[in-house]
Write an enzyme that holds these catalytic residues in place. Structure first.
Site, short mmCIF file in Angstrom:
data_model
loop_
_atom_site.label_atom_id
_atom_site.label_comp_id
_atom_site.label_asym_id
_atom_site.label_seq_id
_atom_site.Cartn_x
_atom_site.Cartn_y
_atom_site.Cartn_z
N GLY A 94 33.81 73.51 82.71
CA GLY A 94 34.62 74.25 81.73
C GLY A 94 34.30 75.73 81.76
NE ARG A 122 35.82 70.36 78.33
CZ ARG A 122 34.65 70.95 78.56
NH1 ARG A 122 34.06 70.80 79.72
NH2 ARG A 122 34.10 71.70 77.64
CB SER A 166 34.92 78.49 72.04
OG SER A 166 34.87 78.46 73.47
CG ASP A 316 26.16 72.18 75.39
OD1 ASP A 316 27.30 71.79 75.06
OD2 ASP A 316 25.97 73.17 76.12
C1 S3P Z 1 29.02 77.36 77.20
C2 S3P Z 1 29.45 77.34 75.92
C3 S3P Z 1 29.52 76.13 75.10
C4 S3P Z 1 28.76 74.96 75.71
C5 S3P Z 1 28.95 74.85 77.19
C6 S3P Z 1 28.57 76.14 77.90
C7 S3P Z 1 28.99 78.65 77.91
O1 S3P Z 1 30.86 75.81 74.93
O2 S3P Z 1 29.15 73.76 75.11
O3 S3P Z 1 28.16 73.80 77.71
O4 S3P Z 1 28.28 78.76 78.93
O5 S3P Z 1 29.65 79.58 77.44
P1 S3P Z 1 31.79 76.54 73.82
O6 S3P Z 1 32.85 77.23 74.58
O7 S3P Z 1 32.23 75.45 72.94
O8 S3P Z 1 30.93 77.56 73.10
#
Ligand code: S3P
Length: 435
Positions: A94, A122, A166, A316
């Site tokens: 993601g 997602r 996020s 997480d």
């Molecule tokens: C992350 C942010 C978090 C986390 C993901 C990594 C990042 O997600 O859950 O494993 O590296 O920016 P969110 O976008 O929900 O903050």
């Protein structure tokens, strides 16, 4: 691969340097593409997720030399990125896809980002919508990947109040804001990990954060003005959390997690363990960097309330919080955690289903869970749902169960922690850690 996990009550002892931080490694790789020239990344996490980010920048023309615990990345800069690769595979990551959308807004060639079955379920509109407001052309497939990003010319900055907390969405918008013609202002409902802001500032970008969660980003006039700073990646607190959980659960344990990120936005789980009664000692390594050693010592645990503003700092680790709560005296209520439903799997549902299967008293809520503890866990069959963090949480649960736990698939740990089960076996054989 199916794995049978047998209970084990060996105290967790010694010193362990968890694998390098996934979030910081992703960013070091992706941000290296911005600066024409060479950026060194010390101690990168080499795992499936960060290799997805590496593939992304390589497809833009960044050359990567992988040395001994170091990557050297040389970028031609956004104006010279290659335009011939039009489809980029982000795998399960993601972070690669969302930050990648912000990064690709900086060049004029259209590109499409694809992902595996989990990533393709997602939500991506949360990034696409504000990017479109800036004037960037973004198409999703009914809110999901494949996502096409095309910057068709100069675009304006953005004033945007994010509907969800996020770090990935925020980071994508900050990246796109660097290439805009006017100032951007992004507002978060609750603070999330700020590695993007910190690392881009280190490179010389003009980003200002206020106490009330506003982030102001000035456009960058010339990519050549960025400083080619080396990035040193600390250990990942989210990976260390599995061992910290075991140490907090097993009497006689005391474990030091060495050289981990002590960013306040990343160690919410450890603060919560302390609130639950575990002993946590922190030793900072430097006055200027959030890095150091954290020791967890077993003590009996009590139930706790997790509020929506606490969730981003342990986003997480929430499945692990639920597991800890099954062994704590009293009730634990977790609310404001609805973002968990759109992670690698629906982590609220997966956590509740699995822990129930092992005998926990746990109820599902739309935005979290309620856990009544303490309850001894028994053996049974559980499922990772292809989610690395679910697989590792279940391995911790299996250790404290009264009979073997059959875990359907453990291959997903390669996403963030390829050596997890080697270390798990080492501990099960009765050895202390000596990193
Ligand atoms: C992350 C942010 C978090 C986390 C993901 C990594 C990042 O997600 O859950 O494993 O590296 O920016 P969110 O976008 O929900 O903050």
């Amino acid at each position: 691969m199916v794995m049978e996990l047998t209970p084990c009550r060996h105290p967790v002892e010694g010193t362990l340097r968890p694998p390098s931080d996934k979030s910081i490694t992703h960013r070091a790789i992706l941000f290296s593409a911005l600066a024409p020239g060479t950026v060194r990344v010390l101690h990168p996490l080499v795992a499936q997720d960060t290799l997805s980010s590496r593939r992304l920048v390589e497809s833009l023309g960044v050359k990567v030399e992988a040395g001994d615990d170091e990557w050297i990345l040389t970028s031609p800069g956004p104006s010279q990125w290659k335009s011939d690769t039009t489809v980029i595979d982000c795998g399960n990551s993601g972070t690669t896809m969302r930050l990648g959308m912000g990064l690709l807004a900086l060049s004029s060639s259209p590109r499409t980002l694809i992902g595996d079955a989990s990533l393709s379920k997602r939500p991506m509109e949360r990034v696409a919508r504000p990017l479109r407001q800036m004037g960037i052309d973004v198409e999703t497939s009914q809110v999901y990947a494949p996502v096409m990003v095309h910057n068709r010319g100069p675009y304006r900055g953005l004033s945007y109040s994010m509907p969800m907390a996020s770090a990935q969405v925020k980071s994508a918008l900050i990246l796109a804001a660097l290439g805009a013609t006017t100032l951007s202002e992004i507002v978060e409902p609750y603070p999330t990990r700020d590695h993007t802001e910190q690392m881009l500032k280190q490179m010389g970008a003009r980003i200002r954060m206020t106490a009330d969660h506003h982030i102001m980003v000035e456009p960058l006039q010339d990519w050549r003005t960025l400083d080619l700073v080396p990035f040193r990646v600390p250990g990942d607190p989210s990976s260390g959390a599995f061992w910290a959980a075991l140490a907090a659960l097993i009497p006689g344990s005391s474990l030091t997690l060495k050289e981990i990120s002590l960013s306040p936005r990343r160690i919410g789980f450890f603060r919560l363990l302390q609130q639950m009664g575990a002993r946590i000692d922190i030793e900072r390594e430097s006055d200027t960097e959030d890095i150091g050693h954290l020791t967890v010592t077993h003590q009996p645990l009590g139930g706790v309330t997790v509020t929506p503003e606490q969730v981003p700092d342990m986003i997480d680790e929430v499945p692990l919080v639920a597991l800890m709560a099954t062994q704590a005296f009293g009730d634990t209520v977790i609310s404001g955690a609805e973002e968990l439903r759109v992670k690698e799997t629906d982590r609220i549902q997966a956590t509740v289903t699995n822990l129930k299967q092992l005998g926990a008293h746990i109820e599902e809520r739309d935005d979290g869970m309620v856990i009544h503890g303490p309850t001894p866990l028994h053996g049974g069959s559980v499922r990772s749902f292809g989610d690395h963090r679910m697989a590792m949480m279940l391995a911790v649960a299996a250790a404290i169960a009264t009979s073997p736990v059959i875990l359907d698939d453990v291959s997903s740990v390669a996403i963030s922690y390829p050596t997890f089960f080697e270390q798990y076996q080492h501990w099960q054989q009765g050895y202390a850690f000596h990193d």
